[in-house]
Design an enzyme around this catalytic site. Structure first.
Site, PDB file in Angstrom:
ATOM      1  N   ASP A 102       0.857  -1.268   0.062  1.00 46.41           N
ATOM      2  CA  ASP A 102      -0.132  -0.037   0.041  1.00 46.41           C
ATOM      3  C   ASP A 102       0.886   1.335  -0.085  1.00 46.41           C
ATOM      4  O   ASP A 102       1.433   1.566   0.983  1.00 46.41           O
ATOM      5  CB  ASP A 102      -0.960  -0.027   1.173  1.00 46.41           C
ATOM      6  N   ASP A 289      -2.463   5.782  -5.169  1.00 44.17           N
ATOM      7  CA  ASP A 289      -2.693   4.737  -3.947  1.00 44.17           C
ATOM      8  C   ASP A 289      -2.817   3.512  -4.256  1.00 44.17           C
ATOM      9  O   ASP A 289      -4.118   3.266  -4.835  1.00 44.17           O
ATOM     10  CB  ASP A 289      -3.752   5.403  -2.938  1.00 44.17           C
TER      11      ASP A 289
END
Length: 503
Positions: A102, A289
């Site tokens: 992430d 992201d």
């Protein structure tokens, strides 16, 4: 946004159920989802082949793997185009965990064997420090608030195996509480954050920083290729130290990181069918992201996007009431050159302190917990933006109010997502972002996410509403929908991000 950072680990297949299916009598949503199996044997064979080509025997008789051309490749699993995760090992010998890689957070965490009271821990692998010869006790407690829930636990240190690389003495979190349904039903055990140290809780270095300091990679970069082909055996690749040229076309367009923490950069305009929305005419901030499934942006603009592509959300009665009761008054005040920021206060829907409205931004209607005047104020602020946009195009009063009313109907559901008619995808317009003065186009096939449920296909708009307040916002979040279309390089050596069309 949490106290120190924001993360969307969006379990799309969960939140879409809330929109598409009614709750059962006990309040629990139930849905059966199909998943294409990953060819584990093929991936294992490929990895062994790489290792055999890149093995070095040390003087003591042991072996050390060198990686592929000084790169370290981590294969990724793709779950319904909404979760991309891979395998790491923690400890010696390695205890295996599946993690979301992430870029929207910076900490590594996995469930602890000391996690006794969270259901998520019982459904996933747990780290046992007593079984690792390289474990080092830390014990500092911590909590992290994510967009999808929160975790709590304590820090430890141990070796972490990522691909073929062993990162020594990595500080990570053993979670003892995971408070979110997303963590319970997620296909992943934990999260490996790839953001900057500035948003790391407990000053724990991100794994890429440890790789850099321990000189494990030749180049200070990592790159993502996310496969959007549902029939492919491999879900994608994460490469530390380099890029895989097979997975992109042409050259990367680079843009500098403007604010460290997230991978944030300055973005240009959003185009719908080649036409500017005007919202980002002066530039917008955006982050890339990999932990977000969709594209997230300000509610006001997402409503316009969903209107353009025919997406349907929950009808906001408050929004339609504002347009019906106050639309003409808003129009007249704007024509009379009243400052847009003062319109809603003048008609009594917002409090004005002389410089700005109390809301301080155009907030998401569906994110509001308090109903009543605050909600009407928010609806009014959105209506002002929409009506002002139409005035610039010299539309008639009737068409302007009709347009605003239609946008009210396109406001997203409480979780921010909207659905579309799968049969209309070919008729939808292309959408595009301008980055570094270049246009990055998304076709309808790329920005619509298809889910299968009980033999039926459900189509989700790739745009969801999420309002981030100043000073960091408004902010666009370019998640997996965008990264699936564009191979992305994260250069932490030169603080820049590169995009090239995926192959």
């Amino acid at each position: 946004m949490g106290p120190r950072h924001l993360l969307w680990v969006t379990c799309l297949w969960t939140l879409s159920c809330a929109l598409l299916l009614g709750a059962s009598s006990d309040g629990v949503l139930r849905i059966n989802l199909s998943k294409k199996r990953l060819d584990k044997e093929a991936l294992t064979a490929a990895k062994l082949a790489r290792q055999q080509r890149n093995v070095l025997r040390s003087g003591d008789g042991s072996y050390r793997y060198l990686g592929v051309s000084d790169d370290d490749i981590v294969p990724l699993d793709n779950y319904l185009d909404t979760q991309y995760y891979g395998e790491i090992g923690v400890g010696t010998p390695p205890q295996n965990f599946t993690v979301i890689f992430d870029t929207g957070s910076s900490n590594l965490w996995v469930p602890s064997s000391k996690c006794y009271f969270s259901i998520a821990c019982y459904l996933h692998h747990k780290y046992k420090s007593t079984k690792s010869s390289t474990y080092k006790k830390n014990g500092e407690t911590c909590t992290i608030s994510y967009g999808s829930g929160s975790i709590a636990g304590f820090f430890s240190e141990d070796s972490v195996l990522v691909g073929d690389l062993v990162v020594k003495n990595q500080k990570f979190i053993e979670t003892t509480r995971e408070a979110s349904p997303s963590f319970i039903i997620g296909k992943f055990d934990g999260i490996l954050g790839l953001g900057f140290p500035e948003i790391s809780v407990g000053s724990a270095p991100p794994v890429w920083q440890s790789m850099q300091e321990q000189k494990l990679i030749a180049k200070d970069i990592f790159s993502f290729w996310l496969n959007r082909d549902p029939d492919a055996p491999t879900g994608g690749e994460l490469v530390f130290g380099g890029v895989d040229q097979k997975h992109y076309k042409g050259k990367h367009t680079y843009v500098p990181v403007t604010r460290k923490g997230y991978w944030q950069f300055d973005m240009g305009d959003l185009l719908i069918g080649g036409q500017s929305t005007g919202f980002c005419a002066g530039g917008c901030a955006a982050i890339v992201d990999s932990g977000t499934s969709l594209l997230a942006g300000p509610t006001t603009i997402v409503a316009q996007v969903n209107h353009a592509i025919g997406a349907e959300g929950i009808i906001s009665m408050e929004c339609k009431e504002v347009v019906r009761e106050y639309g003409e008054m808003i129009l007249e005040l704007l024509v009379a050159q009243t400052r847009p920021q003062k319109v809603c206060s003048q008609i009594g829907l917002c409090v004005f302190d002389g410089t700005k409205s109390v809301s301080n931004q155009i907030e998401s209607v569906v994110e509001k917990e308090n109903r009543g005047s605050d909600l009407l104020c928010t609806a009014c602020e959105m209506a002002v933006v929409w009506i002002q946009n139409q005035l610039r195009q010299n539309q008639t009063k009737e068409l302007i109010l009709q347009y605003a009313n239609q946008l009210c109907e396109r406001l997203p559901s409480p979780n921010g997502e909207s659905t579309v008619d799968c049969h209309q995808i070919s008729k939808m317009p292309n959408l595009a972002f301008t980055i570094a003065n270049k246009t990055f186009t998304l076709t309808p096939e790329q920005y619509i996410v298809k889910l299968e449920q009980s033999g039926q296909t459900i189509c989700i708009s790739g745009f969801m509403a999420f309002d981030i307040p100043p000073p960091r916002g408004p902010l666009w979040i370019l998640g997996d929908v965008f990264m699936g279309a564009y191979h992305t390089v994260f250069d932490f050596g030169d603080s820049k991000i590169g995009f090239a069309k995926s192959a």
